[in-house]
Write a protein that holds these residues in place. Sequence first.
Motif, PDB file in Angstrom:
ATOM      1  N   ASP A  11      35.968  38.673  41.067  1.00  0.00           N
ATOM      2  CA  ASP A  11      34.570  38.932  41.409  1.00  0.00           C
ATOM      3  C   ASP A  11      34.154  40.341  40.987  1.00  0.00           C
ATOM      4  OD1 ASP A  11      34.182  36.423  42.491  1.00  0.00           O
ATOM      5  OD2 ASP A  11      34.687  37.066  44.531  1.00  0.00           O
ATOM      6  N   GLU A  12      35.045  41.306  41.163  1.00  0.00           N
ATOM      7  CA  GLU A  12      34.750  42.678  40.748  1.00  0.00           C
ATOM      8  C   GLU A  12      34.652  42.773  39.229  1.00  0.00           C
ATOM      9  OE1 GLU A  12      37.651  45.295  42.409  1.00  0.00           O
ATOM     10  OE2 GLU A  12      37.441  44.408  44.391  1.00  0.00           O
ATOM     11  N   ILE A  13      35.532  42.071  38.535  1.00  0.00           N
ATOM     12  CA  ILE A  13      35.502  42.075  37.072  1.00  0.00           C
ATOM     13  C   ILE A  13      34.210  41.445  36.579  1.00  0.00           C
ATOM     14  CG2 ILE A  13      36.588  41.135  34.991  1.00  0.00           C
ATOM     15  CD1 ILE A  13      39.279  41.363  36.512  1.00  0.00           C
ATOM     16  N   GLU A  14      33.809  40.337  37.186  1.00  0.00           N
ATOM     17  CA  GLU A  14      32.563  39.663  36.802  1.00  0.00           C
ATOM     18  C   GLU A  14      31.363  40.588  37.033  1.00  0.00           C
ATOM     19  OE1 GLU A  14      29.885  35.728  37.875  1.00  0.00           O
ATOM     20  OE2 GLU A  14      31.767  36.066  38.931  1.00  0.00           O
ATOM     21  N   ALA A  15      31.329  41.267  38.161  1.00  0.00           N
ATOM     22  CA  ALA A  15      30.225  42.182  38.458  1.00  0.00           C
ATOM     23  C   ALA A  15      30.197  43.338  37.460  1.00  0.00           C
ATOM     24  CB  ALA A  15      30.358  42.720  39.884  1.00  0.00           C
ATOM     25  N   ASP A  16      31.359  43.842  37.077  1.00  0.00           N
ATOM     26  CA  ASP A  16      31.432  44.929  36.104  1.00  0.00           C
ATOM     27  C   ASP A  16      30.932  44.471  34.740  1.00  0.00           C
ATOM     28  OD1 ASP A  16      32.118  47.516  35.160  1.00  0.00           O
ATOM     29  OD2 ASP A  16      33.952  46.671  34.307  1.00  0.00           O
ATOM     30  N   ILE A  17      31.314  43.278  34.329  1.00  0.00           N
ATOM     31  CA  ILE A  17      30.853  42.734  33.044  1.00  0.00           C
ATOM     32  C   ILE A  17      29.348  42.525  33.076  1.00  0.00           C
ATOM     33  CG2 ILE A  17      30.919  40.704  31.554  1.00  0.00           C
ATOM     34  CD1 ILE A  17      33.915  40.482  32.294  1.00  0.00           C
ATOM     35  N   ASN A  18      28.833  41.955  34.157  1.00  0.00           N
ATOM     36  CA  ASN A  18      27.395  41.718  34.261  1.00  0.00           C
ATOM     37  C   ASN A  18      26.599  43.022  34.226  1.00  0.00           C
ATOM     38  OD1 ASN A  18      27.426  38.929  34.318  1.00  0.00           O
ATOM     39  ND2 ASN A  18      27.621  38.840  36.543  1.00  0.00           N
ATOM     40  N   SER A  19      27.073  44.036  34.919  1.00  0.00           N
ATOM     41  CA  SER A  19      26.340  45.308  34.916  1.00  0.00           C
ATOM     42  C   SER A  19      26.393  45.963  33.535  1.00  0.00           C
ATOM     43  CB  SER A  19      26.879  46.250  35.987  1.00  0.00           C
ATOM     44  OG  SER A  19      28.202  46.630  35.702  1.00  0.00           O
ATOM     45  N   SER A  20      27.519  45.838  32.852  1.00  0.00           N
ATOM     46  CA  SER A  20      27.617  46.387  31.497  1.00  0.00           C
ATOM     47  C   SER A  20      26.690  45.662  30.538  1.00  0.00           C
ATOM     48  CB  SER A  20      29.054  46.297  30.987  1.00  0.00           C
ATOM     49  OG  SER A  20      29.906  47.096  31.764  1.00  0.00           O
ATOM     50  N   LEU A  21      26.614  44.347  30.656  1.00  0.00           N
ATOM     51  CA  LEU A  21      25.733  43.574  29.788  1.00  0.00           C
ATOM     52  C   LEU A  21      24.265  43.875  30.044  1.00  0.00           C
ATOM     53  CD1 LEU A  21      27.485  40.081  29.722  1.00  0.00           C
ATOM     54  CD2 LEU A  21      27.337  41.752  27.866  1.00  0.00           C
ATOM     55  N   MET A  22      23.915  44.113  31.290  1.00  0.00           N
ATOM     56  CA  MET A  22      22.522  44.426  31.612  1.00  0.00           C
ATOM     57  C   MET A  22      22.101  45.757  30.994  1.00  0.00           C
ATOM     58  SD  MET A  22      21.289  41.890  33.124  1.00  0.00           S
ATOM     59  CE  MET A  22      19.767  42.465  33.816  1.00  0.00           C
ATOM     60  N   LEU A  23      23.031  46.668  30.825  1.00  0.00           N
ATOM     61  CA  LEU A  23      22.723  47.950  30.194  1.00  0.00           C
ATOM     62  C   LEU A  23      22.520  47.802  28.689  1.00  0.00           C
ATOM     63  CD1 LEU A  23      25.277  50.276  32.010  1.00  0.00           C
ATOM     64  CD2 LEU A  23      22.805  50.117  32.409  1.00  0.00           C
ATOM     65  N   MET A  24      23.094  46.789  28.105  1.00  0.00           N
ATOM     66  CA  MET A  24      23.029  46.601  26.659  1.00  0.00           C
ATOM     67  C   MET A  24      21.770  45.869  26.205  1.00  0.00           C
ATOM     68  SD  MET A  24      26.914  45.454  26.072  1.00  0.00           S
ATOM     69  CE  MET A  24      27.245  45.960  24.406  1.00  0.00           C
ATOM     70  N   ILE A  25      21.159  45.118  27.082  1.00  0.00           N
ATOM     71  CA  ILE A  25      20.002  44.311  26.715  1.00  0.00           C
ATOM     72  C   ILE A  25      18.723  45.088  27.031  1.00  0.00           C
ATOM     73  CG2 ILE A  25      18.763  42.153  27.138  1.00  0.00           C
ATOM     74  CD1 ILE A  25      21.438  40.971  28.073  1.00  0.00           C
ATOM     75  N   PRO A  26      17.970  45.487  26.018  1.00  0.00           N
ATOM     76  CA  PRO A  26      16.719  46.196  26.313  1.00  0.00           C
ATOM     77  C   PRO A  26      15.663  45.228  26.832  1.00  0.00           C
ATOM     78  CG  PRO A  26      16.924  45.847  23.968  1.00  0.00           C
ATOM     79  CD  PRO A  26      18.198  45.338  24.596  1.00  0.00           C
TER      80      PRO A  26
END
Length: 42
Positions: A11-26
């Motif tokens: 769950d922590e890994i998924e949250a980290d991936i999601n937050s990283s992806l949200m930073l990449m998408i303008p």
Amino acid sequence: MTELFDREDSDEIEADINSSLMLMIPEPFWGDDPFEFLREYL
């Protein structure tokens, strides 16, 4: 293969991936015309 996905911190890994992806998408700017570059060719 099961051990790879059967982690307690998945769950922590998924949250980290999601937050990283949200930073990449303008966020889209709705005022921009996505086909503006084609106007000179048409």
